[in-house]
Design an enzyme around this catalytic site. Structure first.
Site, PDB file in Angstrom:
ATOM      1  N   ASN A 250       0.807  -1.204   0.000  1.00  0.00           N
ATOM      2  CA  ASN A 250       0.000   0.000   0.000  1.00  0.00           C
ATOM      3  C   ASN A 250       0.850   1.268   0.000  1.00  0.00           C
ATOM      4  O   ASN A 250       0.381   2.334  -0.388  1.00  0.00           O
ATOM      5  CB  ASN A 250      -0.914   0.010   1.225  1.00  0.00           C
ATOM      6  CG  ASN A 250      -2.302  -0.487   0.870  1.00  0.00           C
ATOM      7  OD1 ASN A 250      -2.944   0.054  -0.021  1.00  0.00           O
ATOM      8  ND2 ASN A 250      -2.746  -1.524   1.540  1.00  0.00           N
ATOM      9  N   ASN A 275      -7.232 -10.170   3.184  1.00  0.00           N
ATOM     10  CA  ASN A 275      -8.203  -9.197   2.694  1.00  0.00           C
ATOM     11  C   ASN A 275      -9.513  -9.861   2.252  1.00  0.00           C
ATOM     12  O   ASN A 275      -9.649 -11.085   2.270  1.00  0.00           O
ATOM     13  CB  ASN A 275      -7.602  -8.364   1.565  1.00  0.00           C
ATOM     14  CG  ASN A 275      -7.246  -9.225   0.362  1.00  0.00           C
ATOM     15  OD1 ASN A 275      -7.847 -10.267   0.147  1.00  0.00           O
ATOM     16  ND2 ASN A 275      -6.257  -8.791  -0.401  1.00  0.00           N
ATOM     17  N   CYS A 338      -7.004  -1.082   9.355  1.00  0.00           N
ATOM     18  CA  CYS A 338      -6.608  -1.991   8.280  1.00  0.00           C
ATOM     19  C   CYS A 338      -6.355  -1.080   7.083  1.00  0.00           C
ATOM     20  O   CYS A 338      -5.569  -0.152   7.191  1.00  0.00           O
ATOM     21  CB  CYS A 338      -7.670  -3.035   8.015  1.00  0.00           C
ATOM     22  SG  CYS A 338      -9.347  -2.410   7.898  1.00  0.00           S
ATOM     23  N   SER A 339      -7.024  -1.282   5.977  1.00  0.00           N
ATOM     24  CA  SER A 339      -6.844  -0.341   4.877  1.00  0.00           C
ATOM     25  C   SER A 339      -7.809   0.829   5.031  1.00  0.00           C
ATOM     26  O   SER A 339      -7.415   1.952   5.292  1.00  0.00           O
ATOM     27  CB  SER A 339      -7.060  -1.053   3.538  1.00  0.00           C
ATOM     28  OG  SER A 339      -6.040  -1.998   3.336  1.00  0.00           O
ATOM     29  N   ARG A 344     -11.787  -5.385   8.429  1.00  0.00           N
ATOM     30  CA  ARG A 344     -11.026  -6.074   9.467  1.00  0.00           C
ATOM     31  C   ARG A 344     -11.046  -5.296  10.771  1.00  0.00           C
ATOM     32  O   ARG A 344     -11.110  -5.870  11.850  1.00  0.00           O
ATOM     33  CB  ARG A 344      -9.586  -6.282   8.994  1.00  0.00           C
ATOM     34  CG  ARG A 344      -9.481  -7.382   7.980  1.00  0.00           C
ATOM     35  CD  ARG A 344      -8.153  -7.371   7.298  1.00  0.00           C
ATOM     36  NE  ARG A 344      -8.117  -6.418   6.193  1.00  0.00           N
ATOM     37  CZ  ARG A 344      -7.233  -6.460   5.202  1.00  0.00           C
ATOM     38  NH1 ARG A 344      -6.308  -7.398   5.191  1.00  0.00           N
ATOM     39  NH2 ARG A 344      -7.257  -5.570   4.238  1.00  0.00           N
ATOM     40  N   ARG A 384     -20.723  -5.359   0.646  1.00  0.00           N
ATOM     41  CA  ARG A 384     -20.195  -6.634   1.108  1.00  0.00           C
ATOM     42  C   ARG A 384     -21.209  -7.757   0.937  1.00  0.00           C
ATOM     43  O   ARG A 384     -20.850  -8.891   0.713  1.00  0.00           O
ATOM     44  CB  ARG A 384     -19.790  -6.539   2.572  1.00  0.00           C
ATOM     45  CG  ARG A 384     -18.617  -5.622   2.841  1.00  0.00           C
ATOM     46  CD  ARG A 384     -17.312  -6.181   2.306  1.00  0.00           C
ATOM     47  NE  ARG A 384     -16.252  -5.187   2.456  1.00  0.00           N
ATOM     48  CZ  ARG A 384     -15.847  -4.377   1.475  1.00  0.00           C
ATOM     49  NH1 ARG A 384     -16.378  -4.478   0.286  1.00  0.00           N
ATOM     50  NH2 ARG A 384     -14.892  -3.490   1.690  1.00  0.00           N
TER      51      ARG A 384
END
Lengths: 660, 814
Positions: A250, A275, A338-339, A344, A384
């Site tokens: 990243n 991920n 997380c990102s 997460r 999601r």
């Protein structure tokens, strides 16, 4: 409905997936909201209802001599194998379902037509059942260190965050805004959980835009502020829940992770949770194992291991355990990201909160937890769980994993949770069902724009109303193991994590134990309670009777017969429905309680008879009470015989009668 | 129950010879005893304020010119040693301790010094002293006992008797803390010539249970011994190899998957830790494998006076067999006494069931044609009319003449027109497979098993154990369907007839007969199909060290656990009961699992006394007490389990509505049709194929196959018979099975690992497994029922009708 090409196909066979030889003949109906299969067998006319929003994939297989097979996989892990005699019909059904299962507008979703016949007031009350500001109050906020910030009023800073956020008192609006600019999608560090015993906290954010060398003073100050908000510790943990490799990759995109050199007094930690794409394919692999027709021991165990699913579950649990330990044992605050900080991070924060705080292990507390860490912090439910037609790569079982983590914990601490497995399964079901408005959209902002609360109902109210079904009979709030923080061993051991048969095979009745201990215990508990009440009532009555007898003897000595009679009838009235109850009770002692006079209500232990307050959850449910489009519901009409497999909810039955 | 005021777990020390007349405290060091006490008095310990001690501890006060020492003797958990609490009153200033021992320093708040210590009674001499007037010692009621004081014989002696079995000797001991299980317990690790025992402080061995299932580790059960020091030093202890370091911890891995992990106390006690560890290694090596701990039955016999009945019929008399036969309603069968002297087969019981029409002489002749003389016998009679038989393999070398063949055939047919022959070992693992799987499973479940990480599932699969469980369940369901739903008589044939025949026939009965699922019924089942039927327990459990070790019985218990897991309301017994039975297999307290054949068992227990008497007419009756205690069997649970534990054998989820009575009422008409035409089938892999002949030696014209409406397609079916019969598992809920029949699932996800048994050594697993509240719920319930009971007599007795219902009162008053 314009998308339904054929509302009804007859002589469809529903094939059992374990043994292909066995199939039931029936009629398939397509409605605006459901796919319904009604068996022809005259005595049962068993119905299988499937919400369109539950359909995950539809697969048309090669035509055989017997017909055209259609495979419908559902998001709640139901698998429907239909054989339609005419290829043409099959195609029509296929095309219709493809469209029906992928709504393009929110308005098409079931929750906008679902009407449980509650008035406006009840609906509004339902939405107020879970109140996050109450929850922060319960944590002990605001206090000297934390305050409610209005920096995100009207979603000015971050559109995926809620408007009400707790931040350290020393973090000024300037710092927050500065920090948000240095964070992916402007998701700046905000409080997720505050542990009042030692002032340590769990905060969450997205990854910093650090790239290879970028710094941001405000972001550093922000972390400093979080540390200072915990006088008990001179450092904070920064937990990046990604595998290190992913985080490093990243950096090339100008994102990345905190450099320990730039931030004072932080301890940086990677916890390798994979991920969403890895998780999606892992679940896929596991479901393939579940779909095996007659899996041998090695098929099953190897398949399960190769799917990696339990390994991922363990990774999430490990992260949660790490944070819970840091907070409760080291007294250090933790910043988790997380990102983007919505998958997460949500998993890990909520697992840690669950470990730390017994409140979240109660029925209501668990709803609050989901409301707090998932709904309010902008977990992208729509993307999601594919509520609306969208990018399939965005779909991933993120909250499913969290729910499974809870189940794994329940298995290890059977007395720690107020709710039972069914509660989790029903929540999972409704995340996909779109029957209630709670899990719609990707953020609070979107939900507000859509006026969800005015147009749909809240799942929490529904679950709360039926809470008796969700109680864990083994729950002991005061048990030494379950009070305070749940302590899990630090040593990793994979065998602690088990395959959740009750979830992933829950429509395969043959794979479930045919008697449920939980149901039995619930019945016993209920019985115990009733016995207790009865004992009390009986003792009261005895007293009364003795009194009456005393009177009676007095009366006898003085008065004539008729007046005696009247004397007794008054006493009867005073104890209401006494006589019948009384004799009935005596017969049923001690094994049966009076209210369970009908044989099949209480002690039936088979899975098939699972009491389901939510008709849609059993594979072959009776209908939703609030379906508006009932044009295709003719087959069962009002007189459908209650099928054995679905214990019916009286209320919804009645509703059906009304609507039919 | 110790008060918090005292350190919870006293440590016991023996003073080394150098320091005779000294006492040692791990906290404070050494102190001397008064060299020659001027007085000794014995009284009761003063009660502690606000604390309720369950026992009165004797208090000994020693007085010497310079010291005043009060000692509290404690009813110790140890058989050999007493715990002593002592207070030393401060010495007058200026006086030094004799012999240069460091004086005590930190006085406790009340001025006295308190500590715990212990030691061998003989390590210091308390000489009988003359009585002295009471000097105002703290202690309200001091029961003065003058004259001789012999702590060892008085106090300690009684402990010894209560804790140790006759013939048991304590070899070594050391204080330590039991780790791993919750809660951590302080206590003492003791090694005797019979067992390793961890005795927590304050725990007292019950007279009733000479071997505690919780704290005792029988020597023969020890599978692996490890000594640990520091973080990395681990030594696997083997007899002959000396212990290389002073252990900080000892790990005793049981062959029954239990683990005892004791951390030794540091601080001067290393020699003891060393000693006890070495002693365990040695004792383990020397323990006689097959020897029964006769002391247990002796100690038990001492308690029970008069004759006692075994908890379940041990099937050692023909009456037992006759009762059982009647219970099953097997009218076409009788009890044969042909093997009364074990001359037909030593591995067979003295009595068994044979077809009514078969004469004993025929039985004898026919049995000769079977491997080891184990001819066809009835195992179970289905009320529908079919029978389940078991027999050994045909003895191929025999030279059968026609008449013998007819006898063999008629015994196999037992009056049924249809007989299905099942080759038991077909599709089942071999004995070697079972043994290997069990060894692998044990290795996998060790706490330091390296396989436990990422590859846990595949490693579990690699043991094959679950697969074997699965195949047993599958085969048993198939046979159950044959016997109950298709009303066929089934003959289980296994060459030896002593392993898988027992496993299958007991599983079939568990699946088909609700009676077998009761506590009593299950124990009778095991007694009949395993113990009496001559399962070679001793060999199979590896006690003899022979190569034929294969825990078939433990495999069976796992199968039963799977059933229990799948049908929690159908069994009267609980998982705890299965665990108890599992663990008992290694405990040599009774002969049940200690012999290979009924003959050996009987020889040992002296049940042939009557027989001996016939041979030697002059022989007098054996002592009555002897024959009484020898009737002990594994079913005497109170030998090892407390009454609370035995209560847990009951499954609270058992639904009494599945009671066997209601089931027996629904008897179907008998399908027994005597005489030809008859047909014989072979059942294998889910398919019935007609057999031309029953016996391998020649064609039998009477047994020509006839077509049957039951005959399925001759193609090999991958589906089991149970599937064919009942469609699919998902269909089970709706389709009425024959009453009482359970068909277990045996697909991959349905077979589970018996964690509570196999992962017991892994403390992290234990946490979740203890759900103490199930029993708590039961307690609540029984408490309520008790309340109700108490309430009911108040209403019901004499004026029952009057008080019971106001209506009746009314009607009476009219």
């Amino acid at each position: 409905m314009e998308h339904i090409r054929t509302p009804k196909v007859e002589n469809v066979r529903l094939v059992d997936r374990i043994s292909s030889k066995k199939a039931t003949l029936g009629t398939l109906y397509l409605t605006a909201t459901h796919v319904i299969f009604v068996e022809n067998a005259p005595d049962t006319r068993k119905e299988t209802w499937i919400l369109h929003s539950q359909i995950s994939t539809i697969e048309k297989q090669a035509t055989t001599a017997t017909g055209c097979p259609l495979l419908v996989r559902c998001k709640n892990f139901q698998l429907l194998q239909l054989v339609i005699p005419q290829e043409r019909d099959c195609h029509d059904v296929y095309i219709s379902l493809i469209r029906l299962a992928r709504p393009v507008k929110y308005e098409e979703l079931y929750c906008f037509s679902f009407n449980p016949k509650l008035d406006k007031e009840e609906r509004e009350q339902g939405w107020t059942l879970i109140d996050l500001s109450e929850e922060y109050k319960r944590m002990g906020l605001p206090n000297n260190y934390w305050q409610l910030s209005d920096v995100n009023r009207d979603y000015r800073v971050c559109d995926s965050y809620p408007t009400e956020l707790y931040v350290p008192k020393s973090a000024t609006a300037h710092i927050i805004v500065g920090s948000s600019k240095f964070r992916s999608r402007r998701r700046f560090p905000a409080l997720s959980y505050y542990y009042k015993d030692n002032h340590a906290s769990i905060c969450r954010s997205s990854q910093p835009l650090s790239g290879f060398s970028a710094r941001c003073l405000e972001d550093e100050q922000m972390l400093q502020a979080i540390r200072k908000a915990n006088p008990g510790s001179d450092f904070i943990y920064v937990v990046d829940t990604r595998p290190k490799l992913n985080a490093m990759a990243n950096r090339a995109a100008g994102k990345g992770y905190e450099n320990e050199d730039n931030y004072s007094n932080i301890k940086f930690q990677f916890i390798g949770i994979e991920n969403i794409h890895v998780m999606r394919s892992s679940l896929q692999k596991m479901l393939e194992v579940c779909e095996l027709k007659s899996p041998s021991m090695s098929d099953f165990l190897w398949g399960l291991e190769n799917s990696g699913w339990l390994r991922h579950i363990k990774a999430i649990m490990d992260a949660g355990i790490f944070i819970a330990k840091a907070v409760s044992e080291e007294g250090a605050s933790v910043l988790v990201h997380c990102s983007d900080g919505w998958d997460r991070t949500a998993q890990v924060c909520s697992v840690a909160s669950l470990l730390l705080d017994p409140h979240y292990r109660t029925l209501k507390g668990f709803m609050v937890l989901i409301e707090k860490d998932w709904i309010s912090f902008g977990h992208k439910f729509n993307h999601r769980y594919g509520n609306l037609d969208g990018d399939p790569k965005e779909i991933s079982p993120v909250i499913d994993q969290f729910i499974e983590c809870v189940w794994q914990l329940m298995e290890q601490f059977p007395c720690a949770f107020e709710f039972n497995e069914r509660f989790l399964i029903h929540i999972q079901h409704h995340i996909y069902s779109c029957q209630f408005g709670n899990f719609l959209c990707n953020s609070q902002k979107e939900r507000q724009e859509l006026k969800i609360q005015e147009r749909t109902y809240s799942l929490w109210a529904h679950l709360w109303k039926n809470r008796a079904d969700y109680m864990n009979p083994l729950f002991r709030a005061d048990h030494s193991q379950t009070r305070g923080t749940l302590r899990l061993p630090t040593t990793p051991c994979n065998f602690m994590y088990k395959f959740w048969n009750g979830m992933y095979n829950r429509f395969e009745k043959g794979l479930q134990p045919r008697q449920s201990v939980t149901d039995y215990l619930m019945a016993v508990k209920e019985e115990t309670q009733q016995l207790e009440e009865e004992l009390e009532a009986l003792e009261e009555r005895l007293e009364k009777i003795q009194k009456v007898q005393l009177n009676h003897t007095k009366v006898k000595s003085k008065q004539s017969e008729p007046s005696k009679h009247s004397g007794f009838s008054t006493s009867d009235n005073s104890t209401a429905n006494t006589p019948q109850d009384y004799s009935g009770n005596m017969k049923s002692f001690p094994s049966r309680s009076p209210s369970q006079g009908d044989e099949d209500s209480a002690l039936i232990l088979t899975q098939d008879n699972l009491k389901s307050s939510d008709p849609d959850l059993s594979a072959n449910s009776d209908q939703e009470s609030g379906v508006e489009d009932l044009s295709c519901r003719s087959p069962s009409g009002g007189e459908c015989a209650p099928s054995e497999d679905s214990a019916k909810d009286r209320d919804s039955d009645e509703a059906v009668f009304l609507t039919a | 129950m110790f008060s918090p005021r005292y350190p919870l777990f006293p440590h016991l020390f023996q003073a080394p010879p150098l320091f005779q007349n000294c006492v040692y405290s791990p906290l404070r060091g050494w102190a001397s005893l008064p060299p020659s006490p001027e007085s000794t008095e014995v009284s009761e310990e003063p009660p502690l304020a606000g604390l309720d001690t369950p026992f009165k501890r004797p208090l000994i006060v020693l007085r010497a010119p310079q010291t005043l020492l009060s000692l509290v003797l404690c009813p110790a958990p140890l058989p050999d040693f007493s715990l002593l609490d002592y207070k030393i009153q401060p010495l007058p200033k200026g006086l030094e301790h004799p012999q240069g021992f460091p004086p005590f320093t930190a006085p406790s708040p009340d001025g006295a010094r308190e500590m715990w210590w212990g030691g061998r009674g003989q390590s210091f001499n308390i000489a009988p002293q003359k009585a002295e007037p009471d000097m105002g010692l703290s202690g309200p009621k001091s029961v003065r006992r003058t004259g001789t004081l012999e702590p060892r014989s008085c106090q300690l002696g009684s402990h010894l008797a209560s804790g140790c079995l006759p013939g048991e000797q304590i070899l070594a001991w050391a204080p330590g803390v039991r780790k791993g299980l919750e809660p951590e317990l302080s206590g003492t690790l003791i090694c005797t010539n019979l067992r390793v025992s961890f005795q927590p402080c304050g725990w007292q061995r019950s007279q009733e249970t000479p071997l505690s299932s919780e704290y005792d580790f029988v020597l023969v059960n020890i599978g692996r011994l490890e000594a640990v020091s520091g973080l990395s030093r681990v030594q696997l202890l083997r007899p002959g190899s000396p212990l290389k370091f002073i252990p900080e911890e000892i790990l005793i891995h049981g062959r029954d998957f239990r683990l005892l992990r004791v951390a030794f106390e540091a601080g001067g006690l290393e020699p003891q830790a060393f000693q006890v560890t070495s002693a365990i290694v040695q004792a383990r090596a020397q323990s006689s494998q097959a020897q029964q701990y006769a002391g247990i039955s002796l100690s038990k016999a001492g308690q029970s006076s008069g004759s006692r009945k075994p908890p379940i019929p041990l099937l050692e008399t023909s009456e037992d067999w006759e009762t059982e036969r009647k219970k099953q309603g097997a009218r076409g069968w009788r009890v044969s006494t042909v093997n009364e002297r074990f001359d037909v087969a030593t591995s067979l019981p003295r009595y068994f069931w044979v077809p009514k029409r078969t004469l004993d002489s025929e039985v004898r002749r026919a049995f000769g044609h079977f491997h080891q003389g184990r001819g066809p016998r009835l195992s179970w009679h289905h009320p529908g009319g079919s029978d389940l038989l078991r027999c050994g393999g045909f003895y191929t070398a025999s030279d059968p003449n026609k008449e013998h063949i007819r006898a063999v055939e008629s015994m196999l047919q037992a009056g049924h027109s249809d007989v299905v022959l099942v080759d038991t070992v077909d599709e089942l693992p071999s004995l070697t497979d079972v043994q290997l799987a069990h060894l692998k499973l044990r290795a996998l479940c060790l706490p330091d098993s390296s396989a436990a990480e990422e590859k846990w599932l595949s490693a579990l699969e690699g043991t094959r154990w679950l697969d074997y469980v699965r195949s047993c369940l599958r085969k048993a369901s198939d046979i159950s369907v044959l016997v109950t739903s298709r009303v066929r008589s089934v003959v289980l044939q296994e060459r030896g007839d002593r392993d898988f025949n027992g496993l299958l026939s007991s599983l079939v009965q568990l699946l088909s007969a609700p009676e077998a699922r009761t506590l009593l019924g299950f124990q009778s089942l095991v007694q009949r199909e395993w113990v009496a039927a001559g399962h070679p327990f001793l060999t199979r459990l590896g006690v003899t060290g022979a190569s034929e070790e294969a825990p078939v019985f433990l495999l069976f218990l796992d199968c039963v656990w799977q059933l229990l897991h799948q049908f929690p309301a159908e069994f009267e017994f609980s998982e705890f009961f299965l665990l108890a039975l599992h663990d008992s297999a290694r405990v040599p307290d009774t002969l049940t699992f200690l012999r290979d054949t009924p003959w050996e068992r009987g020889k040992q227990s002296g049940q042939f006394n009557s027989y001996t008497q016939i041979c030697t007419p002059g022989y007098s009756q054996p002592p009555a007490g002897n024959s009484v205690n020898l009737q002990l069997s594994v079913w005497d649970w109170d030998l090892r389990y407390s009454s609370e534990q035995i209560l847990q054998f009951h499954n609270p989820g058992y639904d009494p509505e599945h009671c066997p009575d209601s089931w027996l009422l629904r008897q179907q008409p008998s399908f027994m049709v005597p005489g030809p035409p008859s047909s014989v089938w072979l059942f294998s892999r889910g398919v019935l194929t007609p057999l031309n002949q029953l016996c391998p030696w020649r064609d039998s014209p009477s047994l020509l196959a006839v077509s049957s409406r039951w005959l399925p397609r001759p193609a090999i079916s991958s589906e089991s018979l149970a599937d064919q019969e009942w469609g699919l598992p998902s269909h089970w809920g709706a389709c009425p099975l024959p009453p009482g029949l359970l068909l277990p699932g045996y697909l991959g996800p349905q077979i589970r690992l018996w964690r509570r048994c196999y992962l017991r050594g892994r403390p992290e697993v234990q946490k979740g497994l203890s759900a103490p509240t199930i029993s708590g719920l039961q307690d609540e319930l029984s408490h309520l029922q008790e309340l109700l009971r108490r309430w009911t007599p108040r209403v019901s007795p004499e004026d029952h009708s009057k008080k019971r219902d106001p209506n009746t009162i009314l009607s009476q008053s009219h």
